[in-house]
Design a protein around this motif. Structure first.
Motif, PDB file in Angstrom:
ATOM      1  N   VAL A   1       0.867  -1.182   0.000  1.00 27.85           N
ATOM      2  CA  VAL A   1       0.000   0.000   0.000  1.00 27.85           C
ATOM      3  C   VAL A   1       0.900   1.226   0.000  1.00 27.85           C
ATOM      4  CG1 VAL A   1      -1.800   1.241   1.241  1.00 27.85           C
ATOM      5  CG2 VAL A   1      -1.762  -1.257   1.290  1.00 27.85           C
ATOM      6  N   GLN A   2       0.663   2.130  -0.956  1.00 26.08           N
ATOM      7  CA  GLN A   2       1.406   3.386  -1.007  1.00 26.08           C
ATOM      8  C   GLN A   2       0.429   4.518  -0.788  1.00 26.08           C
ATOM      9  OE1 GLN A   2       3.309   4.337  -4.730  1.00 26.08           O
ATOM     10  NE2 GLN A   2       4.189   6.229  -3.938  1.00 26.08           N
ATOM     11  N   MET A   3       0.693   5.300   0.249  1.00 26.11           N
ATOM     12  CA  MET A   3      -0.108   6.492   0.507  1.00 26.11           C
ATOM     13  C   MET A   3       0.848   7.676   0.501  1.00 26.11           C
ATOM     14  SD  MET A   3      -3.031   5.103   3.163  1.00 26.11           S
ATOM     15  CE  MET A   3      -2.051   5.185   4.606  1.00 26.11           C
ATOM     16  N   ASN A   4       0.679   8.565  -0.489  1.00 27.16           N
ATOM     17  CA  ASN A   4       1.634   9.627  -0.791  1.00 27.16           C
ATOM     18  C   ASN A   4       3.011   8.998  -0.987  1.00 27.16           C
ATOM     19  OD1 ASN A   4      -0.513  11.341  -0.556  1.00 27.16           O
ATOM     20  ND2 ASN A   4       0.240  12.411   1.228  1.00 27.16           N
ATOM     21  N   GLU A   5       3.989   9.328  -0.160  1.00 30.53           N
ATOM     22  CA  GLU A   5       5.337   8.764  -0.291  1.00 30.53           C
ATOM     23  C   GLU A   5       5.621   7.721   0.784  1.00 30.53           C
ATOM     24  OE1 GLU A   5       7.193   9.463  -2.927  1.00 30.53           O
ATOM     25  OE2 GLU A   5       5.543  10.736  -3.560  1.00 30.53           O
ATOM     26  N   THR A   6       4.605   7.278   1.499  1.00 32.14           N
ATOM     27  CA  THR A   6       4.767   6.300   2.571  1.00 32.14           C
ATOM     28  C   THR A   6       4.324   4.935   2.074  1.00 32.14           C
ATOM     29  OG1 THR A   6       4.237   8.055   4.146  1.00 32.14           O
ATOM     30  CG2 THR A   6       4.210   5.805   4.972  1.00 32.14           C
ATOM     31  N   PHE A   7       5.126   3.912   2.363  1.00 30.93           N
ATOM     32  CA  PHE A   7       4.824   2.560   1.922  1.00 30.93           C
ATOM     33  C   PHE A   7       4.450   1.687   3.117  1.00 30.93           C
ATOM     34  CE2 PHE A   7       7.246   4.196  -1.574  1.00 30.93           C
ATOM     35  CZ  PHE A   7       6.667   3.610  -2.675  1.00 30.93           C
ATOM     36  N   PHE A   8       3.500   0.805   2.879  1.00 28.66           N
ATOM     37  CA  PHE A   8       3.057  -0.153   3.880  1.00 28.66           C
ATOM     38  C   PHE A   8       3.029  -1.535   3.236  1.00 28.66           C
ATOM     39  CE2 PHE A   8       1.106   3.901   4.830  1.00 28.66           C
ATOM     40  CZ  PHE A   8       1.315   4.055   6.188  1.00 28.66           C
ATOM     41  N   THR A   9       3.306  -2.557   4.026  1.00 29.71           N
ATOM     42  CA  THR A   9       3.190  -3.924   3.541  1.00 29.71           C
ATOM     43  C   THR A   9       2.075  -4.603   4.312  1.00 29.71           C
ATOM     44  OG1 THR A   9       4.848  -4.697   5.115  1.00 29.71           O
ATOM     45  CG2 THR A   9       5.621  -4.112   2.913  1.00 29.71           C
ATOM     46  N   GLY A  10       1.353  -5.456   3.624  1.00 32.03           N
ATOM     47  CA  GLY A  10       0.218  -6.103   4.261  1.00 32.03           C
ATOM     48  C   GLY A  10       0.239  -7.599   4.105  1.00 32.03           C
ATOM     49  N   THR A  11      -0.485  -8.262   4.993  1.00 33.01           N
ATOM     50  CA  THR A  11      -0.694  -9.707   4.909  1.00 33.01           C
ATOM     51  C   THR A  11      -2.151  -9.983   5.247  1.00 33.01           C
ATOM     52  OG1 THR A  11      -0.026  -9.997   7.220  1.00 33.01           O
ATOM     53  CG2 THR A  11       1.663 -10.358   5.551  1.00 33.01           C
ATOM     54  N   TYR A  12      -2.725 -10.944   4.551  1.00 31.71           N
ATOM     55  CA  TYR A  12      -4.105 -11.318   4.806  1.00 31.71           C
ATOM     56  C   TYR A  12      -4.168 -12.276   5.981  1.00 31.71           C
ATOM     57  CZ  TYR A  12      -5.603  -9.155   0.481  1.00 31.71           C
ATOM     58  OH  TYR A  12      -5.882  -8.257  -0.499  1.00 31.71           O
ATOM     59  N   GLU A  13      -5.165 -12.105   6.813  1.00 33.31           N
ATOM     60  CA  GLU A  13      -5.389 -12.990   7.948  1.00 33.31           C
ATOM     61  C   GLU A  13      -6.859 -13.367   7.996  1.00 33.31           C
ATOM     62  OE1 GLU A  13      -3.942 -11.457  11.619  1.00 33.31           O
ATOM     63  OE2 GLU A  13      -1.908 -11.174  10.852  1.00 33.31           O
ATOM     64  N   ASN A  14      -7.132 -14.457   8.678  1.00 34.01           N
ATOM     65  CA  ASN A  14      -8.519 -14.877   8.856  1.00 34.01           C
ATOM     66  C   ASN A  14      -9.102 -14.146  10.063  1.00 34.01           C
ATOM     67  OD1 ASN A  14      -8.494 -16.738   6.733  1.00 34.01           O
ATOM     68  ND2 ASN A  14      -7.563 -18.288   8.039  1.00 34.01           N
ATOM     69  N   PRO A  15     -10.159 -13.388   9.853  1.00 35.72           N
ATOM     70  CA  PRO A  15     -10.745 -12.662  10.985  1.00 35.72           C
ATOM     71  C   PRO A  15     -11.527 -13.605  11.895  1.00 35.72           C
ATOM     72  CG  PRO A  15     -12.035 -12.272   9.023  1.00 35.72           C
ATOM     73  CD  PRO A  15     -10.853 -13.098   8.607  1.00 35.72           C
ATOM     74  N   LEU A  16     -11.742 -13.150  13.119  1.00 37.07           N
ATOM     75  CA  LEU A  16     -12.519 -13.943  14.067  1.00 37.07           C
ATOM     76  C   LEU A  16     -14.008 -13.887  13.756  1.00 37.07           C
ATOM     77  CD1 LEU A  16     -10.692 -13.034  17.368  1.00 37.07           C
ATOM     78  CD2 LEU A  16     -10.495 -15.118  16.020  1.00 37.07           C
ATOM     79  N   GLY A  17     -14.422 -12.886  13.042  1.00 34.23           N
ATOM     80  CA  GLY A  17     -15.836 -12.752  12.709  1.00 34.23           C
ATOM     81  C   GLY A  17     -15.988 -12.048  11.382  1.00 34.23           C
ATOM     82  N   THR A  18     -17.081 -11.325  11.268  1.00 33.95           N
ATOM     83  CA  THR A  18     -17.372 -10.586  10.046  1.00 33.95           C
ATOM     84  C   THR A  18     -17.231  -9.104  10.341  1.00 33.95           C
ATOM     85  OG1 THR A  18     -18.923 -12.287   9.365  1.00 33.95           O
ATOM     86  CG2 THR A  18     -19.122 -10.150   8.291  1.00 33.95           C
ATOM     87  N   TYR A  19     -16.564  -8.383   9.471  1.00 39.36           N
ATOM     88  CA  TYR A  19     -16.458  -6.936   9.607  1.00 39.36           C
ATOM     89  C   TYR A  19     -17.644  -6.310   8.888  1.00 39.36           C
ATOM     90  CZ  TYR A  19     -11.801  -7.481  11.466  1.00 39.36           C
ATOM     91  OH  TYR A  19     -10.742  -7.826  12.259  1.00 39.36           O
ATOM     92  N   MET A  20     -18.363  -5.460   9.614  1.00 41.76           N
ATOM     93  CA  MET A  20     -19.547  -4.810   9.053  1.00 41.76           C
ATOM     94  C   MET A  20     -19.277  -3.315   8.930  1.00 41.76           C
ATOM     95  SD  MET A  20     -22.397  -6.952  11.173  1.00 41.76           S
ATOM     96  CE  MET A  20     -23.785  -6.285  10.317  1.00 41.76           C
ATOM     97  N   PHE A  21     -19.781  -2.726   7.857  1.00 38.73           N
ATOM     98  CA  PHE A  21     -19.572  -1.314   7.595  1.00 38.73           C
ATOM     99  C   PHE A  21     -20.907  -0.583   7.678  1.00 38.73           C
ATOM    100  CE2 PHE A  21     -16.163  -3.607   5.622  1.00 38.73           C
ATOM    101  CZ  PHE A  21     -15.045  -2.865   5.938  1.00 38.73           C
ATOM    102  N   PHE A  22     -20.865   0.554   8.360  1.00 37.36           N
ATOM    103  CA  PHE A  22     -22.050   1.378   8.540  1.00 37.36           C
ATOM    104  C   PHE A  22     -21.737   2.800   8.109  1.00 37.36           C
ATOM    105  CE2 PHE A  22     -22.279  -2.057  11.591  1.00 37.36           C
ATOM    106  CZ  PHE A  22     -23.594  -2.466  11.508  1.00 37.36           C
TER     107      PHE A  22
END
Length: 164
Positions: A46-67
């Motif tokens: 993930v690149q946001m402006n000039e900052t870099f991030f690295t990510g890894t996928y994980e199995n969540p404990l539940g479901t993430y809900m968006f409101f």
């Protein structure tokens, strides 16, 4: 002239919602642009402006809900229903969790020289193959090198082992 029908070969897109959790406290609102490289790989960047991030996928404990905020809440019974101060309504859900942390990029300085240095270091660290014609020749060579590295008391111990 041949009449052939051509199929519409448009790219299909699949939209998948991913919940990204940052390991550090990151204020996303201060960034102007965001790019995600390799979202379909195991370790997206993930690149946001000039900052870099690295990510890894994980199995969540539940479901993430968006409101989202509900600007027009409805009440079924105006007499007995109290409308809360803040109302939200369900938007969507996901079971995809992306754990993201800062990624640090270091430039390669003199990459051609570093590979040469690594090859030279590997040659120096390599164990040299030695061949002996007889066992006695091997013992004599071992004894000679051992004596130069150790004290004379160690030499006596080797002689004792040879005699027994």
């Amino acid at each position: 002239m041949d009449n052939t029908t051509t199929e519409d070969t448009s790219d299909t897109e699949e939209e998948i919602l991913v919940y990204a959790e940052f390991a550090d406290s990151v204020n996303i609102e201060k960034y102007n642009s965001m790019h995600i490289l390799g979202i379909d790989t195991k370790t997206p960047i993930v690149q946001m402006n000039e900052t870099f991030f690295t990510g890894t996928y994980e199995n969540p404990l539940g479901t993430y809900m968006f409101f989202e905020n509900d600007t027009s809440p409805q009440s079924t019974d105006p007499v007995f229903d109290r409308i809360p101060e803040k109302n939200v309504k369900y938007v969507c859900k996901t079971r995809k969790l992306l754990k993201v942390e800062h990624g640090y990029i270091t430039p390669k300085d003199g990459s051609g020289q570093s590979t040469q240095n690594q090859a030279q270091q590997a040659q120096e660290d390599a164990i040299k193959m030695v061949s002996f014609k007889t066992v006695q020749e091997a013992l004599d060579k071992f004894k000679q090198e051992w004596c130069t590295n150790e004290s004379s008391s160690t030499d006596n111990n080797i002689n004792n082992l040879k005699e027994s």
